[in-house]
Write an enzyme that holds these catalytic residues in place. Structure first.
Site, PDB file in Angstrom:
ATOM      1  N   THR A   8      10.982  -4.080   1.617  1.00 33.38           N
ATOM      2  CA  THR A   8      10.161  -3.039   0.988  1.00 33.38           C
ATOM      3  C   THR A   8      11.002  -1.800   0.745  1.00 33.38           C
ATOM      4  OG1 THR A   8       8.167  -1.667   1.152  1.00 33.38           O
ATOM      5  CG2 THR A   8       9.292  -2.135   3.219  1.00 33.38           C
ATOM      6  N   THR A   9      10.623  -1.053  -0.310  1.00 34.89           N
ATOM      7  CA  THR A   9      11.297   0.210  -0.586  1.00 34.89           C
ATOM      8  C   THR A   9      10.418   1.372  -0.109  1.00 34.89           C
ATOM      9  OG1 THR A   9      10.235   0.218  -2.759  1.00 34.89           O
ATOM     10  CG2 THR A   9      12.459  -0.694  -2.643  1.00 34.89           C
ATOM     11  N   ALA A  11       9.016   3.520   2.724  1.00 36.36           N
ATOM     12  CA  ALA A  11       9.368   3.856   4.114  1.00 36.36           C
ATOM     13  C   ALA A  11       8.145   3.855   5.034  1.00 36.36           C
ATOM     14  CB  ALA A  11      10.052   5.219   4.151  1.00 36.36           C
ATOM     15  N   HIS A  12       6.969   4.216   4.492  1.00 37.18           N
ATOM     16  CA  HIS A  12       5.748   4.255   5.312  1.00 37.18           C
ATOM     17  C   HIS A  12       5.308   2.843   5.698  1.00 37.18           C
ATOM     18  CE1 HIS A  12       5.144   8.506   4.496  1.00 37.18           C
ATOM     19  NE2 HIS A  12       5.420   8.239   3.243  1.00 37.18           N
ATOM     20  N   GLU A  41      10.994  -7.524  -9.892  1.00 42.40           N
ATOM     21  CA  GLU A  41      10.038  -7.199 -10.960  1.00 42.40           C
ATOM     22  C   GLU A  41       8.647  -7.623 -10.535  1.00 42.40           C
ATOM     23  OE1 GLU A  41      10.585  -7.644 -15.128  1.00 42.40           O
ATOM     24  OE2 GLU A  41      12.706  -8.114 -14.785  1.00 42.40           O
ATOM     25  N   ASP A  70       2.585  -7.191  -0.944  1.00 47.13           N
ATOM     26  CA  ASP A  70       2.022  -6.403  -2.029  1.00 47.13           C
ATOM     27  C   ASP A  70       0.630  -5.986  -1.583  1.00 47.13           C
ATOM     28  OD1 ASP A  70       2.773  -5.463  -4.711  1.00 47.13           O
ATOM     29  OD2 ASP A  70       0.873  -6.384  -5.295  1.00 47.13           O
ATOM     30  N   ARG A 181      -2.992  -4.403   6.580  1.00 48.76           N
ATOM     31  CA  ARG A 181      -1.624  -4.769   6.997  1.00 48.76           C
ATOM     32  C   ARG A 181      -1.648  -5.374   8.402  1.00 48.76           C
ATOM     33  NH1 ARG A 181       0.215  -0.457   5.193  1.00 48.76           N
ATOM     34  NH2 ARG A 181       0.653  -1.436   3.193  1.00 48.76           N
TER      35      ARG A 181
HETATM   36  P1  ITT Z   1       7.370  -2.120  -2.184  1.00 48.69           P
HETATM   37  O1  ITT Z   1       6.891  -2.851  -3.425  1.00 48.69           O
HETATM   38  O2  ITT Z   1       8.829  -1.820  -2.240  1.00 48.69           O
HETATM   39  O3  ITT Z   1       6.969  -2.790  -0.919  1.00 48.69           O
HETATM   40  P2  ITT Z   1       5.391  -0.127  -3.024  1.00 48.69           P
HETATM   41  O4  ITT Z   1       4.869   1.120  -2.394  1.00 48.69           O
HETATM   42  O5  ITT Z   1       5.745  -0.067  -4.486  1.00 48.69           O
HETATM   43  O6  ITT Z   1       6.647  -0.660  -2.153  1.00 48.69           O
HETATM   44  P3  ITT Z   1       3.203  -1.946  -3.617  1.00 48.69           P
HETATM   45  O7  ITT Z   1       3.666  -2.285  -4.989  1.00 48.69           O
HETATM   46  O8  ITT Z   1       2.688  -3.059  -2.738  1.00 48.69           O
HETATM   47  O9  ITT Z   1       4.353  -1.271  -2.746  1.00 48.69           O
HETATM   48  O10 ITT Z   1       2.106  -0.809  -3.725  1.00 48.69           O
HETATM   49  C1  ITT Z   1       1.296  -0.512  -2.643  1.00 48.69           C
HETATM   50  C2  ITT Z   1       0.578   0.802  -2.909  1.00 48.69           C
HETATM   51  O11 ITT Z   1      -0.786   0.664  -2.494  1.00 48.69           O
HETATM   52  C3  ITT Z   1       1.176   1.920  -2.071  1.00 48.69           C
HETATM   53  O12 ITT Z   1       2.250   2.557  -2.735  1.00 48.69           O
HETATM   54  C4  ITT Z   1      -0.055   2.816  -1.865  1.00 48.69           C
HETATM   55  O13 ITT Z   1      -0.289   3.592  -3.011  1.00 48.69           O
HETATM   56  C5  ITT Z   1      -1.180   1.785  -1.744  1.00 48.69           C
HETATM   57  N1  ITT Z   1      -1.330   1.356  -0.331  1.00 48.69           N
HETATM   58  C6  ITT Z   1      -1.129   0.113   0.183  1.00 48.69           C
HETATM   59  N2  ITT Z   1      -1.327   0.093   1.514  1.00 48.69           N
HETATM   60  C7  ITT Z   1      -1.663   1.351   1.849  1.00 48.69           C
HETATM   61  C8  ITT Z   1      -1.974   1.967   3.070  1.00 48.69           C
HETATM   62  O14 ITT Z   1      -1.948   1.320   4.223  1.00 48.69           O
HETATM   63  N3  ITT Z   1      -2.271   3.267   3.046  1.00 48.69           N
HETATM   64  C9  ITT Z   1      -2.287   3.959   1.898  1.00 48.69           C
HETATM   65  N4  ITT Z   1      -1.983   3.461   0.700  1.00 48.69           N
HETATM   66  C10 ITT Z   1      -1.675   2.154   0.665  1.00 48.69           C
END
Ligand code: ITT
Length: 198
Positions: A8-9, A11-12, A41, A70, A181
């Protein structure tokens, strides 16, 4: 000790995942830790398709046992949006995106603000090249204003029915116990413990 790549990119996400799997005897690394860069992608139409694409991209790139996920927020009154587009729903920061949602939901009454966080985790096995997926869902509703300073993303406007407060008002431990999660990773852990990789 076998290495496990958390691909994952975000950090949270990484921080929550590390806490969730801390009792597995695997050496957890991120792409950054092993100096690997790139971006899978996300062209899928579902959480599962995108999780698979990320796990395959990073698994093939590194040859490591790889976990990718995702996730996103589905809001009923917005027809399931932002869904798979949660990370890129609007330009700017997390707080710009929460403001955008609150604006779009300005006229939605209390009883119609239901929403859920969804997550699919994909596990890539470098020996068999197979991918296995695990799902988690957490139900709640969208508040009318942001509350709390913890978490990330849409957490300040997501009121959890389990916790009876927003995810941003919860500690990471509380959130991990009932979050999308947390639920998906409990299944991953159960699988890894029962079925050592061959
Ligand atoms: P990676 O693909 O690199 O893992 P990303 O942040 O782009 O990182 P996603 O495409 O899966 O990941 O998008 C997930 C988004 O959904 C995240 O950026 C938040 O906006 C939201 N999200 C998912 N889980 C969350 C959580 O536990 N708390 C708050 N927002 C969440």
């Amino acid at each position: 000790m076998q290495k496990l790549l958390i691909a994952t990119t975000n950090a949270h996400k990484l921080q929550e995942i590390k806490e969730l799997i801390k009792d597995l005897s695997l050496g957890v690394v991120s792409p950054k830790d092993i100096n690997k860069h790139g971006q899978a992608e996300e062209t899928g139409k579902t959480f599962e398709e995108n999780a698979r694409l990320k796990a395959q991209y990073w698994g093939e790139k590194t040859g490591l046992l790889t976990l990718a996920e995702d996730s996103g927020l589905e809001i009923d009154a917005l027809g399931g949006k932002p869904g798979i587009y949660s990370a890129r729903y609007s330009e700017g920061s997390d707080s710009d995106r929460t403001s955008q949602i609150l604006k779009e939901m300005k006229n939605i009454p209390e009883g119609k603000r239901s929403a859920r966080y969804c997550e699919v985790v994909a596990l890539y096995n470098p020996l068999t090249k197979e991918i296995k997926t695990f799902e988690g869902i957490s139900e709640g509703k969208i508040t009318t204003k942001p509350d709390g300073g913890n978490g990330f993303g849409y957490d300040p406007i997501f009121y959890s029915f389990d916790l009876k407060k927003t995810f941003a008002e919860a500690s990471m431990e509380e959130k991990n116990q009932i979050s999308h999660r947390g639920k998906a990773f409990n299944k991953v852990k159960e699988y890894l413990v029962k079925k050592p990789l061959k």
